[in-house]
Motif scaffolding. Structure first.
Motif, PDB file in Angstrom:
ATOM      1  N   LEU A 116     101.663 -55.844  36.629  1.00  0.00           N
ATOM      2  CA  LEU A 116     102.317 -54.534  36.840  1.00  0.00           C
ATOM      3  C   LEU A 116     102.146 -54.055  38.276  1.00  0.00           C
ATOM      4  O   LEU A 116     102.971 -53.303  38.792  1.00  0.00           O
ATOM      5  CB  LEU A 116     101.735 -53.490  35.873  1.00  0.00           C
ATOM      6  CG  LEU A 116     102.048 -53.681  34.387  1.00  0.00           C
ATOM      7  CD1 LEU A 116     101.249 -52.691  33.522  1.00  0.00           C
ATOM      8  CD2 LEU A 116     103.545 -53.526  34.114  1.00  0.00           C
ATOM      9  N   SER A 117     101.078 -54.524  38.940  1.00  0.00           N
ATOM     10  CA  SER A 117     100.850 -54.130  40.339  1.00  0.00           C
ATOM     11  C   SER A 117     101.635 -55.016  41.310  1.00  0.00           C
ATOM     12  O   SER A 117     101.481 -54.890  42.532  1.00  0.00           O
ATOM     13  CB  SER A 117      99.364 -54.224  40.691  1.00  0.00           C
ATOM     14  OG  SER A 117      98.581 -53.584  39.742  1.00  0.00           O
ATOM     15  N   GLY A 118     102.391 -55.966  40.769  1.00  0.00           N
ATOM     16  CA  GLY A 118     103.227 -56.829  41.610  1.00  0.00           C
ATOM     17  C   GLY A 118     102.444 -57.952  42.288  1.00  0.00           C
ATOM     18  O   GLY A 118     102.921 -58.556  43.251  1.00  0.00           O
ATOM     19  N   LEU A 119     101.245 -58.246  41.752  1.00  0.00           N
ATOM     20  CA  LEU A 119     100.420 -59.278  42.385  1.00  0.00           C
ATOM     21  C   LEU A 119     100.556 -60.635  41.697  1.00  0.00           C
ATOM     22  O   LEU A 119     100.362 -61.683  42.302  1.00  0.00           O
ATOM     23  CB  LEU A 119      98.936 -58.858  42.325  1.00  0.00           C
ATOM     24  CG  LEU A 119      98.604 -57.516  42.979  1.00  0.00           C
ATOM     25  CD1 LEU A 119      97.263 -56.992  42.490  1.00  0.00           C
ATOM     26  CD2 LEU A 119      98.576 -57.682  44.491  1.00  0.00           C
ATOM     27  N   PHE A 120     100.868 -60.617  40.424  1.00  0.00           N
ATOM     28  CA  PHE A 120     100.850 -61.816  39.584  1.00  0.00           C
ATOM     29  C   PHE A 120     102.197 -61.883  38.866  1.00  0.00           C
ATOM     30  O   PHE A 120     102.733 -60.837  38.458  1.00  0.00           O
ATOM     31  CB  PHE A 120      99.680 -61.646  38.592  1.00  0.00           C
ATOM     32  CG  PHE A 120      99.346 -62.824  37.742  1.00  0.00           C
ATOM     33  CD1 PHE A 120      98.988 -64.040  38.303  1.00  0.00           C
ATOM     34  CD2 PHE A 120      99.350 -62.710  36.347  1.00  0.00           C
ATOM     35  CE1 PHE A 120      98.642 -65.116  37.505  1.00  0.00           C
ATOM     36  CE2 PHE A 120      99.007 -63.786  35.536  1.00  0.00           C
ATOM     37  CZ  PHE A 120      98.649 -64.988  36.133  1.00  0.00           C
ATOM     38  N   SER A 121     102.725 -63.097  38.669  1.00  0.00           N
ATOM     39  CA  SER A 121     104.089 -63.153  38.115  1.00  0.00           C
ATOM     40  C   SER A 121     104.108 -62.968  36.595  1.00  0.00           C
ATOM     41  O   SER A 121     103.140 -63.302  35.910  1.00  0.00           O
ATOM     42  CB  SER A 121     104.749 -64.483  38.492  1.00  0.00           C
ATOM     43  OG  SER A 121     104.319 -65.484  37.595  1.00  0.00           O
ATOM     44  N   LEU A 122     105.229 -62.443  36.092  1.00  0.00           N
ATOM     45  CA  LEU A 122     105.387 -62.249  34.653  1.00  0.00           C
ATOM     46  C   LEU A 122     105.349 -63.604  33.935  1.00  0.00           C
ATOM     47  O   LEU A 122     104.776 -63.738  32.857  1.00  0.00           O
ATOM     48  CB  LEU A 122     106.701 -61.505  34.364  1.00  0.00           C
ATOM     49  CG  LEU A 122     107.000 -61.215  32.900  1.00  0.00           C
ATOM     50  CD1 LEU A 122     105.919 -60.341  32.259  1.00  0.00           C
ATOM     51  CD2 LEU A 122     108.367 -60.520  32.750  1.00  0.00           C
TER      52      LEU A 122
END
Ligand code: GLY
Length: 368
Positions: free
Chosen positions: A282-288
Motif C-alpha cells: 500500500l505504501s508503493g514499495l512492494f508489488s501487488l
C-alpha cells in the motif's frame, strides 16, 4: 573533567560453534567436553520434551550426574513465576557460577533457560539444544533470551550468547505438521528479507519440504542459520540490521498476545507478514503481484488472512504500542521492497507507519 576509558577486548573474540547432525543427543561426547565432569550440569526442558528426549539425555549424561528440571509446555509458562521456580531449584541444588545449563526444547525453553543463564549469579554458561524446527532455525541462534509479561511478549530479557548450539535434526521426527509449518514460517521470513534464491527454493519445493524431505530440510536449516549468524555478527544487540529478522513480528507479537498465546508463534508471524507486506504494498514499495505470491504460499500452508476477521483491529494496534522497535513513542515496521530485500536508508531498517495505514492493511488482508 577526567575521562577514564574501559576497554573489554575479549568481547570481540566470541565464538559460538553450531553443530548440525542427526542423533547428537545420543552422543554427548561429540559436543560436551569432559571438562564438565565433576561440575554441575542442569538440563532445563518442558514436560513434553522431557518425555521425548529429556529422560534419555539424562541417561546419556549419567557420568555428569545432571539435574533435570522441567516446566509446563507452552508460551504461557514463559513468565516470572516459572523463572523463579527453576532458579529456586538451582539454588536448592547449590548450583554455582561453574554450572552449565543445557536448554533442551523449543523457543520457550530456549528463551527461558537462556534468560536464567544470563542472570543466575550474574551470568553462567549455557548450551542451546533446540528440538523444534523453529528453534533450530531461529530462536536458539543469536543469544536473544527473555520472558513474557502481561504487557507483551519478550519484554524482559537479555542478550546472552550460548557457548554452543547443538542441532540434532532427528528430533524433527516427532514434530507435528503444525509445528513444522510453525518453523518454516521463520525460515521464509529470513529468506524473504535476505535471500531471494532460498525463498525461491522453498516455493519451488514446498511439497517435498512439507513432507520433511531430509536433504531439503537440512539445506533450509543451514541456509537460514548462515544468514542469521551473518546478521547477528554485524548487529548483536538489535540496533539496526538485526531488526530485519523482526519482519512480521510487530503485528505477529500483538496477535499472539491478543490470542492469549493460543496462536502458535510462526502462525502469528505469518499473519504479521501478510499485514506488513500489505503495508509495504500500500505504501508503493512492494508489488501487488509479489504480495499475492505470499498470500498463495501461505494458503498452501493452511494460513489465510481471513483469520484476522476474528480480531479487534483497534486492540491489535494498541498491543503494538509496546513493540521493542518503538522510537519516540511511535511504532516502527520492517517493510519489504522485493524478494531478499527490505527498505533501508542510512542503516535504518525500521519505519514509522501511521495507525490508519496499519488498520487499512489489517482490513484488506482479512478480506481475501
Ligand atoms: N528472532 C529474531 C532475532 O533473533 O533477532
Amino acid at each position: 573533567m577526567d575521562k577514564i576509558i574501559m576497554q573489554i577486548p575479549a568481547r570481540h573474540a566470541f565464538h559460538c560453534p553450531i553443530l548440525i547432525e542427526p542423533h547428537l543427543l545420543d552422543h554427548p561426547n561429540k559436543w560436551l567436553s569432559t571438562d564438565f565432569l565433576g561440575k554441575s550440569l542442569v538440563i532445563i526442558t518442558d514436560e513434553n520434551v522431557r518425555k521425548f528426549y529429556g529422560n534419555n539425555l539424562l541417561h546419556n549424561l549419567m557420568n555428569y550426574n545432571p539435574l533435570l528440571l522441567s516446566f509446563a509446555p507452552g508460551e504461557k509458562s514463559k513468565n516470572y513465576q516459572t523463572k523463579q521456580y527453576l532458579e529456586e531449584k538451582m539454588f536448592q541444588h547449590q548450583c554455582g557460577r561453574e554450572t552449565l545449563i543445557l536448554a533442551l526444547g523449543g523457543g520457550v525453553v530456549n528463551d527461558m533457560a537462556g534468560f536464567i543463564a544470563a542472570t543466575y549469579m550474574r551470568g553462567i554458561s549455557y548450551i542451546q539444544i533446540p528440538t523444534t524446527f523453529l528453534s533450530m532455525i531461529d530462536s536458539s541462534v543469536g543469544g536473544k533470551t527473555g520472558i513474557d509479561t502481561v504487557y507483551g511478549k519478550n519484554l524482559i530479557g537479555a542478550f546472552w550468547q550460548p557457548a554452543s548450539v547443538i542441532i540434532d535434526r532427528h528430533c524433527l521426527t516427532t514434530l507435528s505438521r503444525n509445528h513444522f509449518v510453525n518453523g518454516l514460517i521463520e525460515a521464509l521470513k529470513i529468506f524473504m528479507t535476505s535471500d531471494a534464491s532460498s525463498f525461491q527454493y522453498v516455493t519451488q519445493h514446498l511439497d517435498e519440504i512439507i513432507n520433511q524431505d531430509t536433504f531439503m530440510v537440512d539445506n533450509i536449516i543451514r541456509r537460514a542459520i548462515k544468514i542469521k549468524i551473518d546478521i547477528v555478527s554485524k548487529d548483536e544487540k538489535d540496533n539496526n540490521l538485526r531488526m530485519i529478522l523482526n519482519f512480521g513480528h510487530t503485528i505477529g507479537h500483538a496477535l499472539e498476545k491478543q490470542s492469549d498465546y493460543t496462536l502458535l508463534h510462526g502462525y502469528a508471524v505469518a499473519l504479521g507478514i501478510l499485514v506488513e507486506a500489505k503495508i509495504s504494498q500500500l505504501s508503493g514499495l512492494f508489488s501487488l503481484d509479489d504480495y499475492k505470491v505470499i498470500q498463495s504460499l501461505f494458503l498452501k500452508l493452511g494460513i489465510c488472512g481471513s483469520w484476522l476477521k476474528t480480531i479487534d483491529r483497534e486492540e491489535v494496534i494498541e498491543a503494538t504500542k509496546l513493540d521493542k522497535k518503538i522510537k519516540s513513542g511511535k511504532v516502527r515496521y520492517i517493510l519489504l521492497k522485493k524478494w531478499g530485500q527490505v527498505c533501508s536508508e542510512d542503516n535504518n531498517y525500521a519505519h514509522f507507519v501511521p495507525d490508519n495505514m496499519v488498520k487499512k492493511a489489517l482490513l484488506e488482508v482479512s478480506e481475501v
